[in-house]
Design an enzyme around this catalytic site. Sequence first.
Site, PDB file in Angstrom:
ATOM      1  N   TYR A 153     -43.020  24.109 -14.760  1.00  0.00           N
ATOM      2  CA  TYR A 153     -43.184  24.212 -13.301  1.00  0.00           C
ATOM      3  C   TYR A 153     -41.820  24.114 -12.624  1.00  0.00           C
ATOM      4  O   TYR A 153     -41.465  24.941 -11.779  1.00  0.00           O
ATOM      5  CB  TYR A 153     -44.116  23.097 -12.824  1.00  0.00           C
ATOM      6  N   GLY A 154     -41.035  23.094 -13.025  1.00  0.00           N
ATOM      7  CA  GLY A 154     -39.711  22.914 -12.423  1.00  0.00           C
ATOM      8  C   GLY A 154     -38.815  24.120 -12.671  1.00  0.00           C
ATOM      9  O   GLY A 154     -38.092  24.559 -11.774  1.00  0.00           O
ATOM     10  N   ALA A 155     -38.903  24.687 -13.870  1.00  0.00           N
ATOM     11  CA  ALA A 155     -38.069  25.854 -14.189  1.00  0.00           C
ATOM     12  C   ALA A 155     -38.475  27.049 -13.330  1.00  0.00           C
ATOM     13  O   ALA A 155     -37.626  27.820 -12.862  1.00  0.00           O
ATOM     14  CB  ALA A 155     -38.197  26.192 -15.669  1.00  0.00           C
ATOM     15  N   LYS A 157     -39.722  26.924 -10.338  1.00  0.00           N
ATOM     16  CA  LYS A 157     -39.236  26.683  -8.967  1.00  0.00           C
ATOM     17  C   LYS A 157     -37.707  26.820  -8.912  1.00  0.00           C
ATOM     18  O   LYS A 157     -37.151  27.287  -7.911  1.00  0.00           O
ATOM     19  CB  LYS A 157     -39.666  25.304  -8.487  1.00  0.00           C
TER      20      LYS A 157
HETATM   21  N1  LIG Z   1     -48.131  18.496  -3.050  1.00  0.00           N
HETATM   22  C1  LIG Z   1     -46.921  18.118  -3.399  1.00  0.00           C
HETATM   23  O1  LIG Z   1     -46.655  16.912  -3.619  1.00  0.00           O
HETATM   24  C2  LIG Z   1     -45.823  19.145  -3.524  1.00  0.00           C
HETATM   25  C3  LIG Z   1     -44.531  18.686  -3.817  1.00  0.00           C
HETATM   26  C4  LIG Z   1     -43.493  19.611  -3.907  1.00  0.00           C
HETATM   27  C5  LIG Z   1     -43.770  20.953  -3.703  1.00  0.00           C
HETATM   28  N2  LIG Z   1     -45.034  21.380  -3.423  1.00  0.00           N
HETATM   29  C6  LIG Z   1     -45.241  22.821  -3.197  1.00  0.00           C
HETATM   30  O2  LIG Z   1     -45.927  22.995  -1.967  1.00  0.00           O
HETATM   31  C7  LIG Z   1     -46.690  24.204  -2.015  1.00  0.00           C
HETATM   32  C8  LIG Z   1     -48.123  23.934  -1.561  1.00  0.00           C
HETATM   33  O3  LIG Z   1     -48.717  23.007  -2.452  1.00  0.00           O
HETATM   34  P1  LIG Z   1     -49.974  22.117  -2.046  1.00  0.00           P
HETATM   35  O4  LIG Z   1     -49.683  20.763  -2.591  1.00  0.00           O
HETATM   36  O5  LIG Z   1     -50.277  22.319  -0.611  1.00  0.00           O
HETATM   37  O6  LIG Z   1     -51.096  22.772  -2.981  1.00  0.00           O
HETATM   38  P2  LIG Z   1     -52.676  22.918  -2.793  1.00  0.00           P
HETATM   39  O7  LIG Z   1     -53.209  21.971  -1.794  1.00  0.00           O
HETATM   40  O8  LIG Z   1     -53.236  22.925  -4.170  1.00  0.00           O
HETATM   41  O9  LIG Z   1     -52.815  24.371  -2.142  1.00  0.00           O
HETATM   42  C9  LIG Z   1     -52.424  25.518  -2.870  1.00  0.00           C
HETATM   43  C10 LIG Z   1     -52.805  26.741  -2.068  1.00  0.00           C
HETATM   44  O10 LIG Z   1     -52.368  27.906  -2.783  1.00  0.00           O
HETATM   45  C11 LIG Z   1     -53.491  28.741  -3.099  1.00  0.00           C
HETATM   46  N3  LIG Z   1     -53.192  29.348  -4.396  1.00  0.00           N
HETATM   47  C12 LIG Z   1     -52.940  28.715  -5.557  1.00  0.00           C
HETATM   48  N4  LIG Z   1     -52.686  29.600  -6.523  1.00  0.00           N
HETATM   49  C13 LIG Z   1     -52.761  30.837  -5.962  1.00  0.00           C
HETATM   50  C14 LIG Z   1     -52.598  32.149  -6.445  1.00  0.00           C
HETATM   51  N5  LIG Z   1     -52.310  32.388  -7.719  1.00  0.00           N
HETATM   52  N6  LIG Z   1     -52.745  33.189  -5.576  1.00  0.00           N
HETATM   53  C15 LIG Z   1     -53.058  32.959  -4.284  1.00  0.00           C
HETATM   54  N7  LIG Z   1     -53.207  31.731  -3.762  1.00  0.00           N
HETATM   55  C16 LIG Z   1     -53.070  30.682  -4.594  1.00  0.00           C
HETATM   56  C17 LIG Z   1     -54.698  27.783  -3.068  1.00  0.00           C
HETATM   57  O11 LIG Z   1     -55.943  28.400  -2.797  1.00  0.00           O
HETATM   58  P3  LIG Z   1     -56.880  28.970  -4.004  1.00  0.00           P
HETATM   59  O12 LIG Z   1     -56.991  27.895  -5.034  1.00  0.00           O
HETATM   60  O13 LIG Z   1     -58.160  29.343  -3.333  1.00  0.00           O
HETATM   61  O14 LIG Z   1     -56.130  30.166  -4.505  1.00  0.00           O
HETATM   62  C18 LIG Z   1     -54.303  26.903  -1.881  1.00  0.00           C
HETATM   63  O15 LIG Z   1     -54.561  27.567  -0.659  1.00  0.00           O
HETATM   64  C19 LIG Z   1     -46.576  24.726  -3.446  1.00  0.00           C
HETATM   65  O16 LIG Z   1     -45.577  25.733  -3.492  1.00  0.00           O
HETATM   66  C20 LIG Z   1     -46.112  23.504  -4.234  1.00  0.00           C
HETATM   67  O17 LIG Z   1     -45.401  23.874  -5.389  1.00  0.00           O
HETATM   68  C21 LIG Z   1     -46.066  20.504  -3.321  1.00  0.00           C
END
Ligand SMILES: NC(=O)c1ccc[n+]([C@@H]2O[C@H](COP(=O)([O-])OP(=O)(O)OC[C@H]3O[C@@H](n4cnc5c(N)ncnc54)[C@H](OP(=O)(O)O)[C@@H]3O)[C@@H](O)[C@H]2O)c1
Length: 242
Positions: A153-155, A157
Site C-alpha cells: 500500500y505504501g509503495a 502511494k
Molecule cells: N482513513 C485513514 O486513516 C487514511 C489515512 C491516510 C490516507 N488515507 C487515504 O484517504 C483516502 C480515502 O480513504 P477513506 O479512509 O476515506 O476510505 P473509505 O472510507 O474506505 O472510502 C473509500 C471510498 O473509495 C471508494 N472506492 C474504493 N475502492 C474503489 C475503486 N476501486 N473504485 C472506485 N471507488 C472505490 C469506496 O466506495 P466503494 O467501496 O463503494 O467503491 C469509498 O467511497 C484514500 O486514498 C486513503 O488511502 C486514509
Amino acid sequence: MTASKRVAIITGASRGLGEVISRVLAERGYDLVVGARNPGPLQDVAESISQKGSRVVPVAGDVTDASVRARLVSAAGELGGLDLLVNNASELGDIGPLMEFDVQRFGRVFPVNAGAPIALIQLAVPLLAERRGLIVNVTSDAAQAAYPGWGPYGASKAALELLTRTLATELRDRGVSAVIVDPGDMRTRMHQQAFPLDDISDRPLPAVTVPFWNWLFDQMPADISGERFAAQREDARWLQRV
Ligand SMILES: NC(=O)c1ccc[n+]([C@@H]2O[C@H](COP(=O)([O-])OP(=O)(O)OC[C@H]3O[C@@H](n4cnc5c(N)ncnc54)[C@H](OP(=O)(O)O)[C@@H]3O)[C@@H](O)[C@H]2O)c1
C-alpha cells in the site's frame, strides 16, 4: 445551463474522506461528479449533497475500469467543464509482512492506487487545461514511512506521489496544477480494515480535514503545484517540503 459554475470530480465519494471533500466543494458552490463502486451509497450521498443546491452526478464503477473513467470525465463535460479532479478512491490491499505477501496482489493495489489516477488524469487534462484546473491526489504517511506490514500500500502511494510531482512539472505549460495531500489518520472503513482488531474510536472523523480543504481550495492552483500537504496539522502549517 450554468457553464460558469465550477465543476469537480471526486472519486471514492460515497463515504469517508471523499464524502467530506464533496460536501466542502458543494458548500463552495461547485457542481460535482462523484464516483464509487457501489451504486446505492453513492446515490444516497449524491442526493443528500444535491439538496444544498449543487448539481451532483453519481457515476458508479471501479476506477480501474476505463469505461467508468470515461463516464466520470464526460459527466463533467456535460456539467460545463472541469476545475478540479480529486483522486481519493483507494484500496489497502493486504496488510501483513512482505515475506508473506502474494505478489500477484500488486496487480490490484498498484492499478487502483497509482494507475487509475494517472489514467483518469490523462482523460481529464483537456478539460482541466481549459480552466487552469487543479489535480489533488490523496496519499498517506505510509508512502514515506517504512511501516511493517504496509509495504505494498505504501509503495503504491509513494508511486502516486512521484507521479504527481512529475505531472506537476509536465503539465505546467498546459496550465494544469497537481498536488499531493496526506489526510492523516481518520476513523473510516478503510482505517478499520487496516486495524481490524483495534478500537479506532480515538481517531478523528474525516471532517477534521475541513479547514485544510477550505484553505487549499482558496489557493491559486499554479502557486501550489507540485507540493505535498498534510491535512491535519493543528497549526495550519500544512505544506510539507518533499
Ligand atoms: N482513513 C485513514 O486513516 C487514511 C489515512 C491516510 C490516507 N488515507 C487515504 O484517504 C483516502 C480515502 O480513504 P477513506 O479512509 O476515506 O476510505 P473509505 O472510507 O474506505 O472510502 C473509500 C471510498 O473509495 C471508494 N472506492 C474504493 N475502492 C474503489 C475503486 N476501486 N473504485 C472506485 N471507488 C472505490 C469506496 O466506495 P466503494 O467501496 O463503494 O467503491 C469509498 O467511497 C484514500 O486514498 C486513503 O488511502 C486514509
